[in-house]
Design a protein around this motif. Structure first.
Motif, PDB file in Angstrom:
ATOM      1  N   GLY A   1      59.091  38.721  54.447  1.00  0.00           N
ATOM      2  CA  GLY A   1      58.760  37.634  53.537  1.00  0.00           C
ATOM      3  C   GLY A   1      57.942  37.971  52.313  1.00  0.00           C
ATOM      4  N   TYR A   2      57.697  39.251  52.037  1.00  0.00           N
ATOM      5  CA  TYR A   2      56.817  39.619  50.932  1.00  0.00           C
ATOM      6  C   TYR A   2      57.305  39.065  49.592  1.00  0.00           C
ATOM      7  N   LEU A   3      58.569  39.316  49.248  1.00  0.00           N
ATOM      8  CA  LEU A   3      59.050  38.912  47.925  1.00  0.00           C
ATOM      9  C   LEU A   3      59.056  37.398  47.760  1.00  0.00           C
ATOM     10  N   SER A   4      59.350  36.663  48.821  1.00  0.00           N
ATOM     11  CA  SER A   4      59.320  35.201  48.726  1.00  0.00           C
ATOM     12  C   SER A   4      57.911  34.700  48.445  1.00  0.00           C
ATOM     13  N   VAL A   5      56.943  35.274  49.133  1.00  0.00           N
ATOM     14  CA  VAL A   5      55.551  34.888  48.878  1.00  0.00           C
ATOM     15  C   VAL A   5      55.171  35.215  47.439  1.00  0.00           C
ATOM     16  N   MET A   6      55.555  36.377  46.970  1.00  0.00           N
ATOM     17  CA  MET A   6      55.193  36.773  45.608  1.00  0.00           C
ATOM     18  C   MET A   6      55.862  35.881  44.562  1.00  0.00           C
ATOM     19  N   LEU A   7      57.116  35.494  44.787  1.00  0.00           N
ATOM     20  CA  LEU A   7      57.774  34.580  43.843  1.00  0.00           C
ATOM     21  C   LEU A   7      57.060  33.233  43.823  1.00  0.00           C
ATOM     22  N   ALA A   8      56.720  32.722  44.990  1.00  0.00           N
ATOM     23  CA  ALA A   8      56.037  31.425  45.053  1.00  0.00           C
ATOM     24  C   ALA A   8      54.679  31.470  44.363  1.00  0.00           C
ATOM     25  N   GLN A   9      53.990  32.606  44.477  1.00  0.00           N
ATOM     26  CA  GLN A   9      52.668  32.699  43.866  1.00  0.00           C
ATOM     27  C   GLN A   9      52.759  33.009  42.370  1.00  0.00           C
ATOM     28  N   THR A  10      53.796  33.747  41.958  1.00  0.00           N
ATOM     29  CA  THR A  10      53.976  34.050  40.542  1.00  0.00           C
ATOM     30  C   THR A  10      54.491  32.841  39.775  1.00  0.00           C
ATOM     31  N   SER A  11      55.382  32.078  40.420  1.00  0.00           N
ATOM     32  CA  SER A  11      55.918  30.848  39.827  1.00  0.00           C
ATOM     33  C   SER A  11      55.557  29.668  40.727  1.00  0.00           C
ATOM     34  N   PRO A  12      54.358  29.103  40.552  1.00  0.00           N
ATOM     35  CA  PRO A  12      53.879  28.061  41.472  1.00  0.00           C
ATOM     36  C   PRO A  12      54.736  26.793  41.480  1.00  0.00           C
ATOM     37  N   ARG A  13      55.589  26.605  40.473  1.00  0.00           N
ATOM     38  CA  ARG A  13      56.414  25.405  40.438  1.00  0.00           C
ATOM     39  C   ARG A  13      57.787  25.622  41.083  1.00  0.00           C
ATOM     40  N   THR A  14      57.955  26.737  41.763  1.00  0.00           N
ATOM     41  CA  THR A  14      59.208  26.975  42.495  1.00  0.00           C
ATOM     42  C   THR A  14      59.492  25.802  43.428  1.00  0.00           C
ATOM     43  N   ASN A  15      60.709  25.276  43.367  1.00  0.00           N
ATOM     44  CA  ASN A  15      61.046  24.089  44.156  1.00  0.00           C
ATOM     45  C   ASN A  15      61.281  24.418  45.628  1.00  0.00           C
ATOM     46  N   ARG A  16      62.095  25.465  45.884  1.00  0.00           N
ATOM     47  CA  ARG A  16      62.418  25.829  47.266  1.00  0.00           C
ATOM     48  C   ARG A  16      62.866  27.279  47.306  1.00  0.00           C
ATOM     49  N   ILE A  17      62.579  27.944  48.407  1.00  0.00           N
ATOM     50  CA  ILE A  17      63.090  29.293  48.640  1.00  0.00           C
ATOM     51  C   ILE A  17      63.801  29.315  49.986  1.00  0.00           C
ATOM     52  N   ASP A  18      65.037  29.791  49.994  1.00  0.00           N
ATOM     53  CA  ASP A  18      65.786  30.023  51.224  1.00  0.00           C
ATOM     54  C   ASP A  18      65.762  31.519  51.519  1.00  0.00           C
ATOM     55  N   LEU A  19      65.355  31.887  52.713  1.00  0.00           N
ATOM     56  CA  LEU A  19      65.252  33.292  53.096  1.00  0.00           C
ATOM     57  C   LEU A  19      66.407  33.655  54.027  1.00  0.00           C
ATOM     58  N   PHE A  20      67.145  34.709  53.672  1.00  0.00           N
ATOM     59  CA  PHE A  20      68.272  35.196  54.458  1.00  0.00           C
ATOM     60  C   PHE A  20      67.935  36.586  54.982  1.00  0.00           C
ATOM     61  N   GLU A  21      68.086  36.790  56.287  1.00  0.00           N
ATOM     62  CA  GLU A  21      67.704  38.068  56.880  1.00  0.00           C
ATOM     63  C   GLU A  21      68.546  38.321  58.133  1.00  0.00           C
ATOM     64  N   ALA A  22      69.011  39.569  58.298  1.00  0.00           N
ATOM     65  CA  ALA A  22      69.842  39.928  59.443  1.00  0.00           C
ATOM     66  C   ALA A  22      69.028  40.236  60.692  1.00  0.00           C
ATOM     67  N   SER A  23      67.746  40.564  60.529  1.00  0.00           N
ATOM     68  CA  SER A  23      66.877  40.840  61.674  1.00  0.00           C
ATOM     69  C   SER A  23      66.194  39.560  62.111  1.00  0.00           C
TER      70      SER A  23
END
Length: 338
Positions: A206-228
């Motif tokens: 989840g590192y990049l999702s956290v960083m996007l949310a903190q860099t762009s605080p107005r992000t509406n939603r993040i969907d995380l896709f992961e095979a593990s």
């Protein structure tokens, strides 16, 4: 895992060095992979556990009813496939010790490059009296579960790792001890004014999702896709801890065969580029194709890659515009726009 190693795992039953499990007994199979054949007389049903989505799907296609996480205990026998990651192999053995009843049997198999011989020495040091036999270019090990497994479990079980004091990871996950350098480079180039819906392909813990949310605080939603499945559960906890007010969704999917069903304004990704020890750029190429199909018109892809991998042609053929944002001695950040 090669089919040879799967044959190694079942060989002690073929030779009856380990008693064949009878009908009605319960057998746990950790790290299960498709392509195995139970030997004649092996009548017990298997409870197969596989957290990596592509392999899970192969087992499911063979109608073997796998699960991504362990369910139940008091098993009579456990089968364990060793991993190339030492911590993951040890953790599987620790799980088996806790799930198999006293006096039950645990059989472990792996090739030499999977660290099976050091694992045998570790089990011996822990007083578990392992027996073993080589076969099919691998080694099978078996132990009997003692009444008190606490010391062995404490030594072998994967420990929670804290990264930067705010991310929780564990052994066996990609870059579990520190933030990956490529992800750090991509994080330094994330937008500061994004306010739409984003997806993180191959989200890891989840590192990049956290960083996007903190860099762009107005992000509406993040969907995380992961095979593990394990990584995704850690991502779920890390997003809840670091971005409690962000709308998030989590998808355990193999993006190569299970494309997203929605369109996104932005997709970020650090695709895996190794299969075992060999570079395998086709994994990243498949994820670029999935991204191209999942970005809405006018939307963008931002990705990081090893600078030697030739993803530029794939981006140019699938997107209207593409280019390079930056690079360092090891990685490059690429962009593309629909």
């Amino acid at each position: 895992m090669s089919r040879e190693t799967l044959k190694t795992l079942f060989h002690p039953f073929v030779t009856e060095a380990v008693a064949l499990p009878l009908a009605g007994s319960r057998v746990l199979f950790l790290g299960a992979e498709a392509g195995f054949a139970k030997p004649e007389g092996f009548e017990a049903e298997l409870s197969l556990v596989q957290e990596f989505r592509p392999e899970f799907l192969r087992l499911a296609a063979a109608h073997l009813n796998p699960t991504p996480a362990i369910e139940g205990d008091d098993f009579d026998v456990a089968l364990v496939l060793a991993s190339k990651h030492k911590g993951l192999s040890e953790d599987r053995v620790a799980e088996a010790l806790q799930r198999v009843k006293t006096g039950g049997t645990i059989v472990i198999a792996g090739a030499k490059e999977d660290g099976i011989l050091p694992l045998r020495k570790q089990l011996d040091r822990l007083g578990l009296a392992p027996e073993s036999m080589p076969k099919y270019h691998g080694v099978a090990i078996w132990i009997s579960v003692p009444a008190d497994v606490s010391a062995a479990v404490a030594t072998l079980a994967a420990k929670t790792v804290s990264v930067e004091g705010r991310f929780e990871t564990r052994a066996g996950l990609f870059s579990h001890a520190h933030v990956d350098e490529g992800s750090e480079l991509l994080a330094s180039r994330l937008p500061t004014d994004f306010d739409g819906n984003a997806a993180d392909f191959g989200a890891g813990w989840g590192y990049l999702s956290v960083m996007l949310a903190q860099t762009s605080p107005r992000t509406n939603r993040i969907d995380l896709f992961e095979a593990s499945h394990t990584a995704l559960e850690h991502a779920r906890r890390n997003l809840a801890r670091n971005c409690p007010n962000l709308t998030t969704r989590f998808f355990w999917q193999d993006l190569g065969t299970e494309p997203p069903k929605e369109k996104y304004d932005l997709i970020i990704m650090n695709p895996p580029f190794h299969e075992g020890h060999a570079a395998e750029p086709s994994i990243g190429a498949a994820m670029i194709k999935a991204a191209a199909d999942s970005v809405r018109s006018g939307g963008s892809l931002l990705m990081v890659a090893n600078r030697g991998l030739p993803y530029e042609n794939a981006l140019a053929s699938l997107f209207k515009h593409s280019g390079e944002t930056c690079r360092n001695s090891r990685f490059k950040v690429l962009w593309a726009k629909r």
